[in-house]
Scaffold this active site. Sequence first.
Site, short mmCIF file in Angstrom:
data_model
loop_
_atom_site.label_atom_id
_atom_site.label_comp_id
_atom_site.label_asym_id
_atom_site.label_seq_id
_atom_site.Cartn_x
_atom_site.Cartn_y
_atom_site.Cartn_z
CE LYS A 51 -37.30 149.58 15.13
NZ LYS A 51 -37.87 150.44 16.00
N GLY A 72 -53.55 133.98 16.00
CA GLY A 72 -52.39 134.67 15.34
C GLY A 72 -52.23 133.74 14.02
CG HIS A 73 -50.52 133.88 9.76
ND1 HIS A 73 -51.52 133.05 9.15
CD2 HIS A 73 -49.42 134.14 8.90
CE1 HIS A 73 -50.84 132.72 7.94
NE2 HIS A 73 -49.84 133.42 7.65
CB SER A 74 -47.67 130.10 12.51
OG SER A 74 -48.43 129.07 12.11
CG ASP A 102 -45.04 149.84 19.85
OD1 ASP A 102 -43.96 150.29 20.28
OD2 ASP A 102 -44.90 148.99 18.78
CG ASP A 140 -46.48 158.61 17.64
OD1 ASP A 140 -46.11 157.94 18.44
OD2 ASP A 140 -47.12 159.79 17.57
CG ASP A 141 -43.98 154.55 19.95
OD1 ASP A 141 -42.81 154.14 19.63
OD2 ASP A 141 -44.17 155.63 20.63
CG ASP A 161 -41.71 151.79 22.81
OD1 ASP A 161 -41.78 152.52 21.75
OD2 ASP A 161 -42.16 150.61 22.65
CB CYS A 216 -35.28 146.37 18.88
SG CYS A 216 -36.95 146.16 19.60
#
Length: 361
Positions: free
Chosen positions: A32, A151-153, A103, A62-63, A239, A29
């Site tokens: 960020k 998902g995606h890659s 989240d 917000d989360d 969080d 994180c």
Amino acid sequence: MNNDGTIISLDNIPVPVFKLTQYSHGAGCGCKISPKILDEILTSNIARPDNDKLIVGNHSKDDAAVYDLGNGTALISTTDFFMPIVDDPYEFGRIASANAISDVYAMGGKPILAIAILGWPINVLPPAVAQKVIEGSRSICLEAGIPLAGGHSIDSPEPIFGLAVNGLVSVPNIKQNNLAQEGDLLFLTKPLGVGILTTAEKKGLLKEEHKGMAAKQMMQLNKVGEALGAIKGVHAMTDITGFGLLGHLVEMAEGSGVSAVIQFDNIPLITPEIKDYLDQNCVPGGTHRNWDSYGEKIGTITTYQKTILADPQTSGGLLIAVSVAAADEVKNILKQHGLEKFTTPVGNIIAVQTDSVLVQS
């Protein structure tokens, strides 16, 4: 293990060891974008869509987004991803996934589904390493009781991993980060100092007894958030991640139209020896970026307090604003989830002051 960093397998064939943090410029994180720059990026003159079903959107900090399904239940939708904060790919997958799922818990909800987001430098790191990241993610999703459903890659210059997560919550149980009330007590469910320990590890200064400590904490799910959602006296919840405790508390205070007081001596630390690492300048770059973004909103504070409270956390704990009347109920739930160490309030909410957050010893 050989001196060249390879491990000899059972059939005596050298297998290379890849330390993921060597392949990215940021970590966890701490990647960020700072709050100040993020505010500039999100500024828009375009009117937001008029949608009365959107309970929580980008109009607040917000989360997650929350959408009313019209049957007393709301959908929680969120995404989070970052570059490696640990070298082990399996642990990286677990940490990134626990962080993303958090989240949903921070909104008082129950996660139901996850989709993976993978960016991988395929010419540098072999697919087998990425497979371990995905496997780590599956293991955390299993702990949360949800499927990793797809998902995606993409081929990217640095390794990136995270999840898009959906959850459900009863509309009355939705917890936002901007509804704290004067008189509320503040609780924190994980200790601070993850950024400091991971920085010490990168510098080769981490003590043997502290190895694995940060990773273990980052892989812990914030499941208690779902139970806390059912408590009416829990007025606000979020969080703690890359902006540090101070950054997320500033968002809570400003969004709620109040100020907050931190009792620094009550702040839980990941190890009592954290000051030893700070004395060796194990301060993440994200700490300085955080302070540059919101330092003017904080009251008088020492350098030591600043490096703890602005330390970027990855998959950090929940920050809970709860009425005095509901405090015992919250403490009981924390104990039921094995969080007895975190039943002492770390601060409280007061009427709005010149400073958004005041720090007291």
